[in-house]
Design a protein around this motif. Structure first.
Motif, mmCIF file in Angstrom:
data_model
loop_
_atom_site.group_PDB
_atom_site.id
_atom_site.type_symbol
_atom_site.label_atom_id
_atom_site.label_comp_id
_atom_site.label_asym_id
_atom_site.label_seq_id
_atom_site.Cartn_x
_atom_site.Cartn_y
_atom_site.Cartn_z
ATOM 1 N N LYS A 56 10.613 10.185 -17.985
ATOM 2 C CA LYS A 56 9.741 10.055 -17.121
ATOM 3 C C LYS A 56 9.277 8.527 -16.860
ATOM 4 O O LYS A 56 8.627 8.060 -17.800
ATOM 5 N N ILE A 57 9.220 7.992 -15.746
ATOM 6 C CA ILE A 57 8.941 6.423 -15.556
ATOM 7 C C ILE A 57 7.862 6.481 -14.218
ATOM 8 O O ILE A 57 8.458 7.048 -13.136
ATOM 9 N N CYS A 58 6.768 5.856 -14.463
ATOM 10 C CA CYS A 58 5.776 5.643 -13.133
ATOM 11 C C CYS A 58 5.643 4.353 -13.086
ATOM 12 O O CYS A 58 5.320 3.579 -13.952
ATOM 13 N N ASP A 59 5.746 3.890 -11.659
ATOM 14 C CA ASP A 59 5.358 2.662 -11.271
ATOM 15 C C ASP A 59 3.971 2.892 -10.638
ATOM 16 O O ASP A 59 3.524 3.419 -9.694
ATOM 17 N N VAL A 60 2.818 2.136 -11.277
ATOM 18 C CA VAL A 60 1.456 2.346 -10.842
ATOM 19 C C VAL A 60 1.403 0.927 -9.905
ATOM 20 O O VAL A 60 1.232 -0.121 -10.381
ATOM 21 N N GLY A 61 0.950 1.315 -8.648
ATOM 22 C CA GLY A 61 0.865 0.410 -7.578
ATOM 23 C C GLY A 61 2.028 0.012 -7.113
ATOM 24 O O GLY A 61 2.487 -1.160 -6.960
ATOM 25 N N CYS A 62 2.842 0.910 -6.629
ATOM 26 C CA CYS A 62 4.194 1.051 -6.438
ATOM 27 C C CYS A 62 4.601 0.614 -4.762
ATOM 28 O O CYS A 62 5.520 0.077 -4.448
ATOM 29 N N ASN A 63 3.161 0.476 -4.070
ATOM 30 C CA ASN A 63 3.503 -0.213 -2.636
ATOM 31 C C ASN A 63 4.407 0.653 -2.052
ATOM 32 O O ASN A 63 4.379 1.965 -2.085
ATOM 33 N N ASP A 64 5.478 -0.050 -1.329
ATOM 34 C CA ASP A 64 6.360 0.501 -0.610
ATOM 35 C C ASP A 64 7.611 1.001 -1.312
ATOM 36 O O ASP A 64 8.261 1.463 -0.833
ATOM 37 N N GLY A 65 7.629 1.189 -2.754
ATOM 38 C CA GLY A 65 8.787 1.529 -3.550
ATOM 39 C C GLY A 65 9.745 0.192 -3.758
ATOM 40 O O GLY A 65 10.907 0.838 -4.272
ATOM 41 N N ALA A 66 9.348 -0.796 -3.449
ATOM 42 C CA ALA A 66 10.419 -1.794 -3.673
ATOM 43 C C ALA A 66 11.055 -2.088 -5.015
ATOM 44 O O ALA A 66 12.203 -2.013 -5.278
ATOM 45 N N PHE A 67 10.245 -1.829 -6.041
ATOM 46 C CA PHE A 67 10.541 -2.022 -7.342
ATOM 47 C C PHE A 67 11.027 -0.869 -7.798
ATOM 48 O O PHE A 67 12.059 -0.796 -8.832
ATOM 49 N N ILE A 68 10.757 0.229 -7.339
ATOM 50 C CA ILE A 68 11.370 1.696 -7.850
ATOM 51 C C ILE A 68 12.912 1.645 -7.457
ATOM 52 O O ILE A 68 13.661 2.354 -8.245
ATOM 53 N N GLU A 69 13.311 1.003 -6.250
ATOM 54 C CA GLU A 69 14.671 1.012 -6.232
ATOM 55 C C GLU A 69 15.296 0.157 -7.063
ATOM 56 O O GLU A 69 16.624 0.517 -7.406
ATOM 57 N N TYR A 70 14.818 -0.878 -7.759
ATOM 58 C CA TYR A 70 15.540 -1.487 -8.795
ATOM 59 C C TYR A 70 15.533 -0.553 -10.018
ATOM 60 O O TYR A 70 16.813 -0.555 -10.481
ATOM 61 N N LEU A 71 14.815 0.384 -10.159
ATOM 62 C CA LEU A 71 14.730 1.190 -11.408
ATOM 63 C C LEU A 71 15.849 2.314 -11.185
ATOM 64 O O LEU A 71 16.230 2.975 -12.168
ATOM 65 N N LEU A 72 16.098 2.505 -10.087
ATOM 66 C CA LEU A 72 17.407 3.356 -9.664
ATOM 67 C C LEU A 72 18.645 3.139 -10.426
ATOM 68 O O LEU A 72 19.499 4.216 -10.866
ATOM 69 N N GLY A 73 18.743 1.805 -10.709
ATOM 70 C CA GLY A 73 20.110 1.579 -11.411
ATOM 71 C C GLY A 73 20.026 1.534 -13.160
ATOM 72 O O GLY A 73 20.976 1.370 -13.728
ATOM 73 N N ILE A 74 18.888 2.033 -13.611
ATOM 74 C CA ILE A 74 18.853 2.399 -14.979
ATOM 75 C C ILE A 74 19.913 3.147 -15.554
ATOM 76 O O ILE A 74 19.928 4.252 -14.860
ATOM 77 N N GLN A 75 20.697 2.801 -16.524
ATOM 78 C CA GLN A 75 21.678 3.569 -17.037
ATOM 79 C C GLN A 75 21.236 4.835 -18.052
ATOM 80 O O GLN A 75 21.688 4.705 -19.336
#
Length: 282
Positions: A62-81
């Motif tokens: 489980k990974i949480c982005d605190v202060g995620c705004n519009d989710g731009a950085f979370i899109e980067y995290l989608l690539g984690i293997q």
């Protein structure tokens, strides 16, 4: 009921008005986009490293982005293997609405945070990894923010956090210049309360975190910029000469690649590094 502070009110209103800011940086090719993308790349490498270290055969991380705004950085995290469940929280309703409308993020859980209370809407020891990129400077009660992050982090989990360095000469000049311009136009309110390396160290130690990444000053930047849209006017210190954005792109890449190794003394790094970049462990 306690009255909402003017600072917290201004921060939430600001990010409602600028709810597409991070997505624009990701999509753009400006000088500011370079800094955003480089920082996110460095954070992503650390997150992926710890995700592979912490992953188990039975449970997804489980990974949480605190202060995620519009989710731009979370899109980067989608690539984690690794098998991961992603979460994001923010104080901006409009930014979260944009994140929820992004079809790439339809499996991500997003929640609104009350900026006044600072309470994060999760049970104790929920997350393996937490990221918070350029967020804590927008938070008035930094003790509360770090305490909440500590509470929802699992034992052995890590936090990757970045924030501007209060002692940066360029940052202080930029804050002064922007503040003066805002004053001249009658603009009120601000969204930043910066912190220096020593103050930040006192905060995370008080909460109970251990610092895993020791060299936490980051991104050498001996100049300031005034930006509008994708155009950047750069002022090189100490000469204060205006230069075009494309020059700053090449100049910053050169600093990153060749000269970082020479800026290792504490005196220089304190005043010429733009950011604090820290990895904390519970």
């Amino acid at each position: 009921m306690a009255k909402k502070s003017s600072f917290n009110n201004y921060v939430s209103d600001y990010f409602d008005r600028n709810s597409s800011g991070r997505a624009d940086l990701v999509a753009g090719d400006s000088f500011n986009s370079l800094g955003f993308k480089q920082k996110k790349t460095d954070v992503l490498e650390l997150v992926e490293h710890h995700a592979l270290r912490l992953k188990s055969d039975t449970d997804s991380l489980k990974i949480c982005d605190v202060g995620c705004n519009d989710g731009a950085f979370i899109e980067y995290l989608l690539g984690i293997q690794a098998e991961i469940d992603l979460y994001g929280v923010d104080v901006s309703r409009k930014a979260l609405a944009k994140a929820k409308a992004n079809s790439n993020l339809d499996k991500v859980s997003f929640d609104l945070v009350d900026g006044e209370s600072g309470d994060l809407p999760f049970a104790d020891e929920t997350f393996d990894i937490i990221t918070s990129i350029e967020v804590i400077e927008h938070v008035e009660d930094k003790d509360k923010m770090l305490s909440e992050i500590y509470r929802i982090l699992k034992p052995g989990g890590v936090v990757v956090l970045t924030t501007p360095n209060k002692e940066s000469v360029a940052l202080n000049l930029q804050v002064f210049l922007v503040g003066f311009i805002r004053y001249c136009f009658g603009k009120k309110g601000h969204k930043d309360i910066f912190i220096d390396e020593k103050g930040f160290e006192e905060l995370y130690k008080k909460v109970g975190f251990l610092c895993e990444k020791k060299d936490i000053l980051y991104w050498i930047r001996p100049y300031l910029t005034i930006s509008y849209s994708t155009y950047t006017l750069g002022l090189l210190l100490p000469f204060m000469l205006p230069v075009p954005s494309i020059f700053l792109l090449y100049y910053q890449r050169m600093l990153n690649k060749y000269f970082g190794r020479f800026f290792k003394t504490r005196l220089i790094t304190r005043f010429f590094c733009w950011s604090i970049f820290v990895v904390l462990r519970k």
